[in-house]
Write a protein that holds these residues in place. Sequence first.
Motif, PDB file in Angstrom:
ATOM      1  N   THR A 117       1.112  -0.608  -0.082  1.00  0.00           N
ATOM      2  CA  THR A 117      -0.077   0.001  -0.492  1.00  0.00           C
ATOM      3  C   THR A 117       0.790   0.711  -0.213  1.00  0.00           C
ATOM      4  OG1 THR A 117      -1.905  -0.875   0.766  1.00  0.00           O
ATOM      5  CG2 THR A 117      -1.812   1.201   1.062  1.00  0.00           C
ATOM      6  N   CYS A 141       0.612   5.653  -0.086  1.00  0.00           N
ATOM      7  CA  CYS A 141      -0.062   6.655   0.553  1.00  0.00           C
ATOM      8  C   CYS A 141       0.277   7.865  -0.032  1.00  0.00           C
ATOM      9  CB  CYS A 141      -0.809   7.160   1.684  1.00  0.00           C
ATOM     10  SG  CYS A 141      -1.286   8.522   2.203  1.00  0.00           S
ATOM     11  N   LYS A 158       0.732  11.234   1.094  1.00  0.00           N
ATOM     12  CA  LYS A 158      -0.278  12.465   1.791  1.00  0.00           C
ATOM     13  C   LYS A 158       0.860  13.758   1.576  1.00  0.00           C
ATOM     14  CE  LYS A 158       4.439  12.555   4.728  1.00  0.00           C
ATOM     15  NZ  LYS A 158       4.985  12.018   6.236  1.00  0.00           N
ATOM     16  N   SER A 187      -3.740   7.039  -1.527  1.00  0.00           N
ATOM     17  CA  SER A 187      -3.965   5.678  -1.630  1.00  0.00           C
ATOM     18  C   SER A 187      -3.843   4.513  -2.877  1.00  0.00           C
ATOM     19  CB  SER A 187      -3.532   4.712  -0.132  1.00  0.00           C
ATOM     20  OG  SER A 187      -3.866   6.592   0.167  1.00  0.00           O
TER      21      SER A 187
END
Length: 102
Positions: free
Chosen positions: A35, A37, A39, A66
């Motif tokens: 995973t 992401c 941000k 994500s």
Amino acid sequence: MPDVSKRLAKGIFSTASSTLYTVPASTTTFLKALTICNKTATDATVTLLLAGTEVIYQHTIKAKDSITIPFLDQILNAGETITGLAGTASALTYYMSGREVS
């Protein structure tokens, strides 16, 4: 022969290629999922290599988004590494899971 499902690595991608995970001695690792992401408020790219081979190359992760990539048991042998880098400093975090069999 122990078979352990576990978090293999987590952290923040650097802008320089760095090792995220190394398969322990006498072990085979099956990568299950990754995973990533973003941000930040801007798009960012990621490159990921398994055992020295690009499997993701400068893929764009949209701002504040994500993705989870199922790897369906990509196999890594003892001593092989997972490396990666981002195009933008401190933009992308990662969480990687899999199985170690020794």
